[in-house]
Design a protein around this motif. Structure first.
Motif, mmCIF file in Angstrom:
data_model
loop_
_atom_site.group_PDB
_atom_site.id
_atom_site.type_symbol
_atom_site.label_atom_id
_atom_site.label_comp_id
_atom_site.label_asym_id
_atom_site.label_seq_id
_atom_site.Cartn_x
_atom_site.Cartn_y
_atom_site.Cartn_z
ATOM 1 N N MET A 27 0.843 -1.182 0.000
ATOM 2 C CA MET A 27 0.000 0.000 0.000
ATOM 3 C C MET A 27 0.883 1.237 0.000
ATOM 4 O O MET A 27 2.023 1.205 0.448
ATOM 5 C CB MET A 27 -0.897 0.034 1.244
ATOM 6 C CG MET A 27 -1.840 -1.138 1.365
ATOM 7 S SD MET A 27 -3.108 -0.850 2.634
ATOM 8 C CE MET A 27 -2.097 -0.606 4.096
ATOM 9 N N GLY A 28 0.301 2.341 -0.490
ATOM 10 C CA GLY A 28 1.097 3.548 -0.455
ATOM 11 C C GLY A 28 0.512 4.656 -1.288
ATOM 12 O O GLY A 28 -0.670 4.667 -1.619
ATOM 13 N N ASP A 29 1.396 5.593 -1.616
ATOM 14 C CA ASP A 29 1.022 6.715 -2.468
ATOM 15 C C ASP A 29 1.320 6.346 -3.922
ATOM 16 O O ASP A 29 1.449 5.173 -4.268
ATOM 17 C CB ASP A 29 1.761 7.975 -2.026
ATOM 18 C CG ASP A 29 3.276 7.786 -1.976
ATOM 19 O OD1 ASP A 29 3.785 6.862 -2.643
ATOM 20 O OD2 ASP A 29 3.947 8.557 -1.279
ATOM 21 N N SER A 30 1.465 7.365 -4.774
ATOM 22 C CA SER A 30 1.665 7.083 -6.201
ATOM 23 C C SER A 30 2.965 6.345 -6.493
ATOM 24 O O SER A 30 3.089 5.709 -7.546
ATOM 25 C CB SER A 30 1.619 8.393 -7.001
ATOM 26 O OG SER A 30 2.557 9.333 -6.486
ATOM 27 N N HIS A 31 3.935 6.404 -5.582
ATOM 28 C CA HIS A 31 5.186 5.673 -5.796
ATOM 29 C C HIS A 31 4.986 4.157 -5.734
ATOM 30 O O HIS A 31 5.871 3.401 -6.150
ATOM 31 C CB HIS A 31 6.236 6.099 -4.775
ATOM 32 C CG HIS A 31 6.739 7.503 -4.976
ATOM 33 N ND1 HIS A 31 7.128 7.979 -6.210
ATOM 34 C CD2 HIS A 31 6.909 8.528 -4.106
ATOM 35 C CE1 HIS A 31 7.522 9.236 -6.095
ATOM 36 N NE2 HIS A 31 7.398 9.594 -4.833
ATOM 37 N N ALA A 32 3.846 3.715 -5.229
ATOM 38 C CA ALA A 32 3.546 2.282 -5.225
ATOM 39 C C ALA A 32 3.135 1.792 -6.613
ATOM 40 O O ALA A 32 3.184 0.586 -6.887
ATOM 41 C CB ALA A 32 2.444 1.971 -4.214
ATOM 42 N N GLY A 33 2.742 2.724 -7.485
ATOM 43 C CA GLY A 33 2.241 2.340 -8.798
ATOM 44 C C GLY A 33 3.204 1.523 -9.630
ATOM 45 O O GLY A 33 2.835 0.451 -10.147
ATOM 46 N N PRO A 34 4.468 1.965 -9.820
ATOM 47 C CA PRO A 34 5.397 1.179 -10.633
ATOM 48 C C PRO A 34 5.673 -0.218 -10.088
ATOM 49 O O PRO A 34 5.948 -1.142 -10.856
ATOM 50 C CB PRO A 34 6.680 2.034 -10.617
ATOM 51 C CG PRO A 34 6.199 3.425 -10.376
ATOM 52 C CD PRO A 34 5.035 3.279 -9.449
ATOM 53 N N ILE A 35 5.590 -0.379 -8.769
ATOM 54 C CA ILE A 35 5.806 -1.710 -8.178
ATOM 55 C C ILE A 35 4.672 -2.636 -8.598
ATOM 56 O O ILE A 35 4.894 -3.779 -9.027
ATOM 57 C CB ILE A 35 5.882 -1.617 -6.648
ATOM 58 C CG1 ILE A 35 6.908 -0.585 -6.205
ATOM 59 C CG2 ILE A 35 6.234 -2.993 -6.056
ATOM 60 C CD1 ILE A 35 6.893 -0.295 -4.712
ATOM 61 N N GLY A 36 3.443 -2.141 -8.484
ATOM 62 C CA GLY A 36 2.294 -2.944 -8.888
ATOM 63 C C GLY A 36 2.294 -3.248 -10.375
ATOM 64 O O GLY A 36 1.971 -4.365 -10.791
ATOM 65 N N ARG A 37 2.671 -2.256 -11.201
ATOM 66 C CA ARG A 37 2.714 -2.489 -12.649
ATOM 67 C C ARG A 37 3.763 -3.546 -12.991
ATOM 68 O O ARG A 37 3.552 -4.381 -13.887
ATOM 69 C CB ARG A 37 3.003 -1.180 -13.395
ATOM 70 C CG ARG A 37 1.889 -0.155 -13.289
ATOM 71 C CD ARG A 37 1.958 0.894 -14.376
ATOM 72 N NE ARG A 37 3.203 1.639 -14.362
ATOM 73 C CZ ARG A 37 3.421 2.728 -13.628
ATOM 74 N NH1 ARG A 37 2.470 3.170 -12.819
ATOM 75 N NH2 ARG A 37 4.566 3.373 -13.685
ATOM 76 N N ALA A 38 4.884 -3.515 -12.278
ATOM 77 C CA ALA A 38 5.931 -4.507 -12.530
ATOM 78 C C ALA A 38 5.461 -5.897 -12.144
ATOM 79 O O ALA A 38 5.722 -6.876 -12.859
ATOM 80 C CB ALA A 38 7.193 -4.136 -11.751
#
Length: 215
Positions: free
Chosen positions: A1-12
């Motif tokens: 969970m997190g802010d927008s910086h969590a996005g690339p982790i989920g996309r990967a």
């Protein structure tokens, strides 16, 4: 969970076909102070959208509360260091030459200021660790927008690391692997036309580090 910086982790993770639950829940500045509460042992987020996403994550995992998790918890909360480093906030601490006095960014005063700004983020990590969860904090891309002070940005990250590591939080710190000779994020790991975020390639590096740690 997190802010927008969590996005690339989920996309990967999605691109690699790896299962996960969670994702970005809002902007970084929303997860620094006064963003959650624990009442009668149950955690809630103050923002309606964050709470909706949080409950959805729990339902997908089949648990009632964060403390019921049986999987590691990867967080980016509190690490939007550019927010703390807003240049105007630090003007009064500059010396006449425009720099900072030696030792200022490692002083108790500096730590107290940054930890006050990140108070609830730090409390969130400690709550999760106290619940017996394995908690990993992912440091952000090394990107400093024009309105922020690069010296404060880097010092604020170090301050947060000093606060979290003794509490039992595992730090996912790729700074030595993703930066150039000036300590800034290499272009191939940056989201184009964006002053703050890392891209999918950066997310893949974080994902690889998480997998190396046994997640």
């Amino acid at each position: 969970m997190g802010d927008s910086h969590a996005g690339p982790i989920g996309r990967a993770a999605t691109a690699a076909g790896l299962p996960f639950v969670g994702g970005p829940m809002g902007a970084g500045r929303e997860f620094t102070a006064s963003f959650f509460a624990v009442t009668d042992g149950a955690l809630t987020f103050h923002a309606e959208e964050a709470q909706r996403l949080y409950r959805g994550f729990l339902e997908e995992l089949g648990v009632a509360d964060l403390t019921d998790l049986t999987v590691p918890l990867v967080l980016t909360f509190g690490f939007s260091a550019h927010f703390y480093a807003t240049t105007e906030n630090w003007r009064i601490y500059r010396d006449p030459a425009g720099g900072y006095l030696p030792g200022f960014t490692t002083s108790r005063l500096f730590d107290a200021i940054v930890q006050a700004m990140a108070a609830d983020a730090l409390a969130f990590y400690r709550h999760a660790v106290d619940a017996g969860l394995r908690v990993l904090a992912v440091l952000p891309p090394q990107r400093v927008p024009v309105h922020s002070d690069a010296t404060i940005f880097k010092a604020a990250e170090d301050c947060l690391c000093r606060a979290l590591a003794p509490a039992g939080v595992e730090l996912v710190d790729l700074r030595g692997r993703v930066t150039d000779e000036h300590g800034m994020q290499r272009p191939e790991l940056c989201e184009p036309d964006d002053p703050i975020h890392g891209n999918l390639a950066f997310g893949r590096l974080i994902l690889a580090e998480l997998l190396d740690r046994g997640l």
